[in-house]
Every structure is written in structure tokens, then in C-alpha cells.
Design an enzyme around this catalytic site. Sequence first.
Site, PDB file in Angstrom:
ATOM      1  N   TYR A 189      -5.624   8.368  18.342  1.00  0.00           N
ATOM      2  CA  TYR A 189      -4.399   8.609  19.099  1.00  0.00           C
ATOM      3  C   TYR A 189      -3.658   7.277  19.178  1.00  0.00           C
ATOM      4  O   TYR A 189      -3.937   6.441  20.036  1.00  0.00           O
ATOM      5  CB  TYR A 189      -4.730   9.167  20.480  1.00  0.00           C
ATOM      6  CG  TYR A 189      -3.519   9.405  21.355  1.00  0.00           C
ATOM      7  CD1 TYR A 189      -2.406  10.090  20.863  1.00  0.00           C
ATOM      8  CD2 TYR A 189      -3.485   8.967  22.665  1.00  0.00           C
ATOM      9  CE1 TYR A 189      -1.293  10.311  21.663  1.00  0.00           C
ATOM     10  CE2 TYR A 189      -2.386   9.185  23.476  1.00  0.00           C
ATOM     11  CZ  TYR A 189      -1.298   9.857  22.969  1.00  0.00           C
ATOM     12  OH  TYR A 189      -0.201  10.065  23.761  1.00  0.00           O
TER      13      TYR A 189
ATOM     14  N   ASP B  79      -2.967  11.781  15.831  1.00  0.00           N
ATOM     15  CA  ASP B  79      -1.565  11.642  16.228  1.00  0.00           C
ATOM     16  C   ASP B  79      -1.191  10.182  16.001  1.00  0.00           C
ATOM     17  O   ASP B  79      -1.565   9.320  16.788  1.00  0.00           O
ATOM     18  CB  ASP B  79      -1.412  12.051  17.696  1.00  0.00           C
ATOM     19  CG  ASP B  79       0.017  11.926  18.181  1.00  0.00           C
ATOM     20  OD1 ASP B  79       0.871  11.426  17.424  1.00  0.00           O
ATOM     21  OD2 ASP B  79       0.279  12.322  19.337  1.00  0.00           O
TER      22      ASP B  79
ATOM     23  N   HIS C 273       2.014  19.984  20.310  1.00  0.00           N
ATOM     24  CA  HIS C 273       1.663  19.696  18.909  1.00  0.00           C
ATOM     25  C   HIS C 273       0.977  20.917  18.286  1.00  0.00           C
ATOM     26  O   HIS C 273       0.333  21.700  18.995  1.00  0.00           O
ATOM     27  CB  HIS C 273       0.682  18.532  18.812  1.00  0.00           C
ATOM     28  CG  HIS C 273       1.233  17.207  19.255  1.00  0.00           C
ATOM     29  ND1 HIS C 273       1.500  16.186  18.373  1.00  0.00           N
ATOM     30  CD2 HIS C 273       1.550  16.729  20.484  1.00  0.00           C
ATOM     31  CE1 HIS C 273       1.961  15.135  19.042  1.00  0.00           C
ATOM     32  NE2 HIS C 273       2.002  15.440  20.330  1.00  0.00           N
TER      33      HIS C 273
END
Length: 263
Positions: free
Chosen positions: A111, A152, A254
Site C-alpha cells: 500500500y 495499491d 477500489h
Amino acid sequence: MRVATWNINSIGARLPKLLEWLERAAPDAVCLQELKSTPEAYPLKELEEAGYTSAVNAGGRWNGVAILSKVGLDDVTVGLTPGPGFPEADGPHEARAISATCGGVRLWSVYVPNGREVDNPHYAYKLEWLGALRAAVAADAAGPRPFAVLGDFNVAPTDKDVWDISLFGENSTHVTQAERDAVTALEGVGLREVMPRALKYDVPFTYWDYRELGFPKNKGMRIDLVYGNAPFAAAVSDSYVDREARKGKGTSDHAPVVVDLDV
DNA sequence: ATGCCCGTTGTTAACGGA
């Protein structure tokens, strides 16, 4: 073997949707981001009942990453390997990375820091963090085993990967050359992007803001990415963004990226 | 219909998300 990555925006709030999606998509291993969970609150038991073991790096209110697997979780490492210039050394630890080997495939769930604004210290932290990631994955990337970094990245690789680049100003993150360079620098350690198919529209966006009808109007961004080494890329038989998971109430902002491998 | 922000917390406002 099917692997996937999904920023679920709170595993507590998303558990029903996650369980539903695991049953439908039946991935063998899943990289999750934005758990927004303490270690104690992580739903280990519910996921075990669904057939998945978990490797968890939970940081509480913010961030948090995990890897779910039906095919084993070996050699788990939590966070980035400390070293010179390690960006978390001067601040509180942030739960943004975890890795494990699942069924012979080495996976990192990441992330990447948001960056907020170009003139915000968080932006410099983002670039440093990506540099530390590159160093941390270099050995695995060079190895003979299929290996990938999934997550991500909070970076849109090209102008086409946002719905309207003209809306991004001088101080906007996610689209700067420095961010894109920091991501494509992963190519320097032997990784390359695995491009997903779009199930609708031209560009397979992975994120749409909850506000202003972002999803129905397809005002999205492609920021959830998969970077694999040569053995991983050679094994890819298909990849797509599962936009069905973004439909309806109670979803993450998402959508999952799915990768099918011949291994 | 894919439909008018969501999630978390020393919660009832503030902050992060991108």
C-alpha cells in the site's frame, strides 16, 4: 493458480463483500490493502472458515496489508527491510507491506503512501518509500521463482490511466513524472507490469471516488498495479479488473485486479 | 440501472482517502 490484489477500504466494514467475492472469484491467493484494522480485530477465523489462511500487517486505524492464501503461506516478511534511508526510521511504523510465498509463487502486498499534495512532506515520503520497495524486492525479482509485487501503488502510470488528466493540477499527486519514474524504476530490478484486460470501456480503471457518481460515470483511475518478474510474466494466462465488485452498496472504492497463472 | 462519500476514532467533529 489465480492471484489477485484488492484495496478493500476496511476489512471490518468489507468482510461480507470480501467473503462474497472470495466465493465468486475463487482466488488462490489475495493481496489486500487498507485493512484499517487492529491485529486483534482482524477476522482471522471468518477467513479460515472460508478456506483462507492470513499473513497480516495491521496498523490500526490507517493502512494495513495482508495476504490471504488457500495454497500455503511460507517465509512471511512484515514491512520493508530496514536499511540506509529507510523512510519509516524517523516516524511511526506504517503497515504498508507484507510478503509471503503461496504455492511456489512469491507475492508482496503493498500500500504505497498517498502523497497527498506535491508540496506536502508525505509526497517525499511516497517517493522514498517506493525507492525502499525497489531495494527490498530486488533479490526476489532476480530469482528463478515466479514473483510479483501487487497492490495499491497510488500512481497512475500514464495520462490515459485517469479519467481526465486536465483536472490534475501542479500540486496533484498520482500523475507526476517523479512518481511514475519511481514506479517504473522497478523495471530496473527485472520487473515489468502485467496489464489487465478491461471488461468495459478502454482503460481498466481500478478506483472510482465514492462522490459525484464516480463509478457510474466511469471517472476512475488505474492505480492498483501488478509488477512481476520474467518467470511470473511468462506464466500469466489472463488478467482483468473485476469491476463487478465495485457495483452496488457497501463496496470498496477500489476493484480487484485478478491474474491467472499457469503454475 | 453501476446512482448522488465512506471509514475510522480518547466519536457526535476531524481527518484521510486520491
